[in-house]
Design a protein around this motif. Structure first.
Motif, PDB file in Angstrom:
ATOM      1  N   LEU A  91     -11.377   1.867  21.926  1.00 24.19           N
ATOM      2  CA  LEU A  91     -10.058   2.577  22.454  1.00 24.19           C
ATOM      3  C   LEU A  91     -10.487   3.748  23.331  1.00 24.19           C
ATOM      4  CD1 LEU A  91      -7.138   3.199  22.909  1.00 24.19           C
ATOM      5  CD2 LEU A  91      -7.185   4.547  20.775  1.00 24.19           C
ATOM      6  N   VAL A  92     -11.688   4.294  22.890  1.00 26.06           N
ATOM      7  CA  VAL A  92     -12.136   5.572  23.568  1.00 26.06           C
ATOM      8  C   VAL A  92     -12.752   5.256  24.834  1.00 26.06           C
ATOM      9  CG1 VAL A  92     -13.637   7.583  23.638  1.00 26.06           C
ATOM     10  CG2 VAL A  92     -12.032   7.076  21.797  1.00 26.06           C
ATOM     11  N   SER A  93     -13.681   4.146  24.731  1.00 28.17           N
ATOM     12  CA  SER A  93     -14.263   3.678  25.837  1.00 28.17           C
ATOM     13  C   SER A  93     -13.273   3.161  26.889  1.00 28.17           C
ATOM     14  CB  SER A  93     -15.106   2.347  25.274  1.00 28.17           C
ATOM     15  OG  SER A  93     -16.240   2.961  24.658  1.00 28.17           O
ATOM     16  N   HIS A  94     -12.430   2.419  26.480  1.00 28.93           N
ATOM     17  CA  HIS A  94     -11.258   1.871  27.496  1.00 28.93           C
ATOM     18  C   HIS A  94     -10.596   3.114  28.327  1.00 28.93           C
ATOM     19  CE1 HIS A  94      -8.377  -1.409  28.777  1.00 28.93           C
ATOM     20  NE2 HIS A  94      -7.463  -0.431  28.771  1.00 28.93           N
ATOM     21  N   LEU A  95     -10.267   4.109  27.397  1.00 33.29           N
ATOM     22  CA  LEU A  95      -9.617   5.105  28.042  1.00 33.29           C
ATOM     23  C   LEU A  95     -10.555   5.912  28.943  1.00 33.29           C
ATOM     24  CD1 LEU A  95      -7.495   6.570  25.075  1.00 33.29           C
ATOM     25  CD2 LEU A  95      -6.552   5.482  27.131  1.00 33.29           C
ATOM     26  N   ARG A  96     -11.633   6.168  28.741  1.00 32.05           N
ATOM     27  CA  ARG A  96     -12.762   6.596  29.714  1.00 32.05           C
ATOM     28  C   ARG A  96     -12.640   5.890  31.160  1.00 32.05           C
ATOM     29  NH1 ARG A  96     -18.208   7.846  27.011  1.00 32.05           N
ATOM     30  NH2 ARG A  96     -18.587   8.967  29.049  1.00 32.05           N
ATOM     31  N   VAL A  97     -12.654   4.576  30.951  1.00 37.63           N
ATOM     32  CA  VAL A  97     -12.637   3.826  32.148  1.00 37.63           C
ATOM     33  C   VAL A  97     -11.347   3.905  32.793  1.00 37.63           C
ATOM     34  CG1 VAL A  97     -12.700   1.476  32.983  1.00 37.63           C
ATOM     35  CG2 VAL A  97     -14.360   2.149  31.434  1.00 37.63           C
ATOM     36  N   LYS A  98     -10.096   3.890  32.050  1.00 43.33           N
ATOM     37  CA  LYS A  98      -8.945   4.059  32.897  1.00 43.33           C
ATOM     38  C   LYS A  98      -8.724   5.698  33.377  1.00 43.33           C
ATOM     39  CE  LYS A  98      -6.280   0.781  32.502  1.00 43.33           C
ATOM     40  NZ  LYS A  98      -6.190  -0.132  33.666  1.00 43.33           N
ATOM     41  N   ALA A  99      -9.295   6.615  32.747  1.00 40.87           N
ATOM     42  CA  ALA A  99      -9.301   7.992  33.070  1.00 40.87           C
ATOM     43  C   ALA A  99     -10.050   8.110  34.433  1.00 40.87           C
ATOM     44  CB  ALA A  99      -9.940   9.175  32.307  1.00 40.87           C
ATOM     45  N   MET A 100     -11.132   7.347  34.321  1.00 41.15           N
ATOM     46  CA  MET A 100     -12.152   7.374  35.883  1.00 41.15           C
ATOM     47  C   MET A 100     -11.444   6.719  37.048  1.00 41.15           C
ATOM     48  SD  MET A 100     -14.929   8.354  36.958  1.00 41.15           S
ATOM     49  CE  MET A 100     -16.145   8.880  35.713  1.00 41.15           C
ATOM     50  N   GLU A 101     -10.868   5.456  36.707  1.00 36.68           N
ATOM     51  CA  GLU A 101      -9.914   4.925  37.605  1.00 36.68           C
ATOM     52  C   GLU A 101      -8.810   5.720  38.500  1.00 36.68           C
ATOM     53  OE1 GLU A 101      -8.750   1.151  35.568  1.00 36.68           O
ATOM     54  OE2 GLU A 101     -10.509   0.269  35.904  1.00 36.68           O
ATOM     55  N   ALA A 102      -8.217   6.254  37.459  1.00 36.65           N
ATOM     56  CA  ALA A 102      -7.137   7.260  37.757  1.00 36.65           C
ATOM     57  C   ALA A 102      -7.414   8.531  38.596  1.00 36.65           C
ATOM     58  CB  ALA A 102      -6.442   7.696  36.451  1.00 36.65           C
ATOM     59  N   ARG A 103      -8.764   9.105  38.368  1.00 36.57           N
ATOM     60  CA  ARG A 103      -9.144  10.113  39.108  1.00 36.57           C
ATOM     61  C   ARG A 103      -9.729   9.697  40.641  1.00 36.57           C
ATOM     62  NH1 ARG A 103     -11.904  11.472  34.075  1.00 36.57           N
ATOM     63  NH2 ARG A 103     -10.717  13.067  32.997  1.00 36.57           N
ATOM     64  N   LEU A 104     -10.371   8.270  40.563  1.00 42.63           N
ATOM     65  CA  LEU A 104     -10.669   7.696  41.869  1.00 42.63           C
ATOM     66  C   LEU A 104      -9.566   7.385  42.476  1.00 42.63           C
ATOM     67  CD1 LEU A 104     -13.738   5.280  40.816  1.00 42.63           C
ATOM     68  CD2 LEU A 104     -13.937   7.573  42.101  1.00 42.63           C
ATOM     69  N   ALA A 105      -8.478   7.026  42.035  1.00 39.92           N
ATOM     70  CA  ALA A 105      -7.144   6.807  42.946  1.00 39.92           C
ATOM     71  C   ALA A 105      -6.682   7.919  43.264  1.00 39.92           C
ATOM     72  CB  ALA A 105      -6.217   5.967  41.936  1.00 39.92           C
ATOM     73  N   ALA A 106      -6.638   9.040  42.556  1.00 39.65           N
ATOM     74  CA  ALA A 106      -6.288  10.100  43.148  1.00 39.65           C
ATOM     75  C   ALA A 106      -6.804  10.971  44.179  1.00 39.65           C
ATOM     76  CB  ALA A 106      -5.975  11.411  41.860  1.00 39.65           C
ATOM     77  N   ARG A 107      -7.999  10.803  43.767  1.00 38.13           N
ATOM     78  CA  ARG A 107      -9.085  11.196  44.950  1.00 38.13           C
ATOM     79  C   ARG A 107      -8.842  10.425  46.534  1.00 38.13           C
ATOM     80  NH1 ARG A 107     -14.950  11.039  43.645  1.00 38.13           N
ATOM     81  NH2 ARG A 107     -14.379  12.357  42.004  1.00 38.13           N
ATOM     82  N   ARG A 108      -8.675   9.207  46.337  1.00 35.23           N
ATOM     83  CA  ARG A 108      -8.278   8.393  47.552  1.00 35.23           C
ATOM     84  C   ARG A 108      -6.859   8.748  48.191  1.00 35.23           C
ATOM     85  NH1 ARG A 108      -8.836   3.428  44.692  1.00 35.23           N
ATOM     86  NH2 ARG A 108     -10.582   3.513  43.786  1.00 35.23           N
ATOM     87  N   ARG A 109      -6.059   9.048  47.070  1.00 36.13           N
ATOM     88  CA  ARG A 109      -4.627   9.619  47.818  1.00 36.13           C
ATOM     89  C   ARG A 109      -4.626  10.844  48.325  1.00 36.13           C
ATOM     90  NH1 ARG A 109      -2.904   7.687  42.662  1.00 36.13           N
ATOM     91  NH2 ARG A 109      -2.837   9.567  41.953  1.00 36.13           N
ATOM     92  N   ASN A 110      -5.823  11.587  48.202  1.00 38.03           N
ATOM     93  CA  ASN A 110      -5.852  12.988  48.653  1.00 38.03           C
ATOM     94  C   ASN A 110      -7.033  13.150  49.623  1.00 38.03           C
ATOM     95  OD1 ASN A 110      -3.926  14.057  47.037  1.00 38.03           O
ATOM     96  ND2 ASN A 110      -5.487  14.429  45.405  1.00 38.03           N
ATOM     97  N   THR A 111      -7.439  11.870  49.878  1.00 32.76           N
ATOM     98  CA  THR A 111      -8.339  12.088  51.132  1.00 32.76           C
ATOM     99  C   THR A 111      -7.703  11.613  52.379  1.00 32.76           C
ATOM    100  OG1 THR A 111     -10.212  11.733  49.717  1.00 32.76           O
ATOM    101  CG2 THR A 111     -10.704  11.094  51.985  1.00 32.76           C
ATOM    102  N   PRO A 112      -7.662  12.145  53.636  1.00 34.34           N
ATOM    103  CA  PRO A 112      -7.089  11.964  54.806  1.00 34.34           C
ATOM    104  C   PRO A 112      -7.631  10.563  55.344  1.00 34.34           C
ATOM    105  CG  PRO A 112      -8.067  14.271  55.191  1.00 34.34           C
ATOM    106  CD  PRO A 112      -8.260  13.537  53.754  1.00 34.34           C
TER     107      PRO A 112
END
Length: 112
Positions: A91-112
């Protein structure tokens, strides 16, 4: 199901990686939501103690805080590496991957 995941500690502290991430299964594709719900169930998450004690002499261990809220219940658990239960570790490993994906997606949305 709403899941809040936060990781902190470890040998190298990277502030961007310790920001909590919230995952709402209503916003995920059905297969991903089902897998996450399955992992919560298999890990018997709602029966985990609120906190696990780090091993004696522990230093620089990674710690995880997981909060899960459903319409009928909610629970928070603070876990420290090493996690001995393989279902909880999965579960923790899965959540770590999901968290990384969410951070990357947020970074892409905030990059012009």
């Amino acid at each position: 199901m709403r899941i809040r995941f936060k990781s902190e500690g470890g040998i190298v502290h990277l502030p961007g990686l310790s920001e909590p991430v919230t995952i709402d299964t209503e916003e995920l594709p059905v297969e991903q939501a089902n897998e996450l719900e399955r992992l919560i169930e298999v890990a018997d998450f709602f029966e985990l103690p609120a906190a696990s004690a780090p091993p004696p002499g522990a230093a620089d261990y990674q710690q995880y805080t997981i909060s899960v809220t459903t319409p009928s219940r909610s629970h928070e658990a603070r876990l420290t590496d090493p996690i001995e239960n393989p279902h909880v570790q999965e579960l923790v490993s899965h959540l770590r991957v999901k968290a990384m994906e969410a951070r990357l997606a947020a970074r892409r949305r905030n990059t012009p």
